[in-house]
Design an enzyme around this catalytic site. Structure first.
Site, PDB file in Angstrom:
ATOM      1  N   ASP A   1      46.236  23.463  51.753  1.00  0.00           N
ATOM      2  CA  ASP A   1      46.735  22.742  50.572  1.00  0.00           C
ATOM      3  C   ASP A   1      47.175  23.777  49.554  1.00  0.00           C
ATOM      4  O   ASP A   1      46.391  24.657  49.170  1.00  0.00           O
ATOM      5  CB  ASP A   1      45.643  21.851  49.970  1.00  0.00           C
TER       6      ASP A   1
ATOM      7  N   ASP B   1      46.478   7.095  52.377  1.00  0.00           N
ATOM      8  CA  ASP B   1      45.331   7.609  51.621  1.00  0.00           C
ATOM      9  C   ASP B   1      44.691   6.438  50.893  1.00  0.00           C
ATOM     10  O   ASP B   1      45.322   5.827  50.023  1.00  0.00           O
ATOM     11  CB  ASP B   1      45.784   8.677  50.622  1.00  0.00           C
TER      12      ASP B   1
END
Length: 238
Positions: A8, A129
């Site tokens: 990330d 998500d």
């Protein structure tokens, strides 16, 4: 079972968040390129990359760095974060991405998802998500008011090639993924599922292998914090 180590990227660094909260992030010493190199040295075949700056802004902020990782190492890479139009999808496919992950833009506009799947066959992964059963968008800062399972039913025949399911409440917590909810998603889905969020140990990997229609699992914070050793993890990588 595909093991997908996670990178990330925020402000040019490898970071990990707690439940997607940008105020609760940990920066790690290795640059994203050096981290990818380490994963390559251990023999991993797949890589999961998220442009967190992109997720917040809707732009491909870290494109150049991600392109460098894709071109330098022979990974099968899935890339997400800030990909909100077909041009951005094309950029990452041209850069060599195996899968391009669509999340917020796909949830807000199902027609965009459909067009992307039709134009880029077998290249589009859907990132769902969820928090308490509802989908979140825009770097997890907005609740879409859409139930995950309802949305999946609506797009199940679009030709998506992979589904990445993240339970936000588990993300970064290292308390094991939400296997129960993932199983429901995988049972309904017409395409293979990748588990994300909460991996804490090799036992989680072994448990994931027993789930139907699950092709992989993303591992992030447990790697960076040293809870899972890379030499141990790579042995689980099919």
């Amino acid at each position: 079972m595909k093991i997908l180590p996670a990178i990330d990227i925020k402000n040019g660094k490898c970071v990990r968040l707690i439940k997607g909260n940008f105020n609760h992030k940990t920066d790690y010493n290795l640059s994203p390129v050096d981290q990818a190199n380490q994963f390559k040295k251990y023999g991993f075949k797949n890589l999961h990359i998220v442009d967190l700056d992109g997720a917040l802004t809707g732009e491909t902020v870290n494109y150049n760095m991600i392109k460098e990782i894709v071109s330098k190492f022979n990974f099968k890479v899935e890339i997400g974060g800030g990909i909100r139009n077909l041009d951005s999808v094309q950029k990452y496919i041209d850069a060599g991405a195996e899968k391009v992950i669509l999340g917020s833009a796909a949830i807000k506009d199902k027609n965009f998802l459909k067009k992307a799947c039709e134009k880029f066959l077998n290249k589009i992964a859907l990132g769902l998500d969820a928090k308490d059963g509802y989908l979140s968008v825009s770097g997890w800062k907005e609740n879409s008011n859409k139930l995950t399972l309802d949305y999946l039913k609506e797009v199940n025949n679009y030709g998506i090639s992979r589904l990445i399911y993240t339970d936000i409440n588990r993300d970064g917590m290292k308390r094991s993924p939400n296997f129960e909810e993932t199983s429901k998603i995988a049972e309904l889905s017409n395409f293979p599922v990748v588990i994300s969020g909460g991996v804490s140990s090799i036992d989680d990997i072994k448990k994931a292998k027993n789930l139907k229609n699950v092709e992989g699992i993303i591992v992030g914070k447990a790697i960076y914090d040293g809870d899972i050793q890379l030499e141990q993890l790579v042995r689980e990588d099919a």
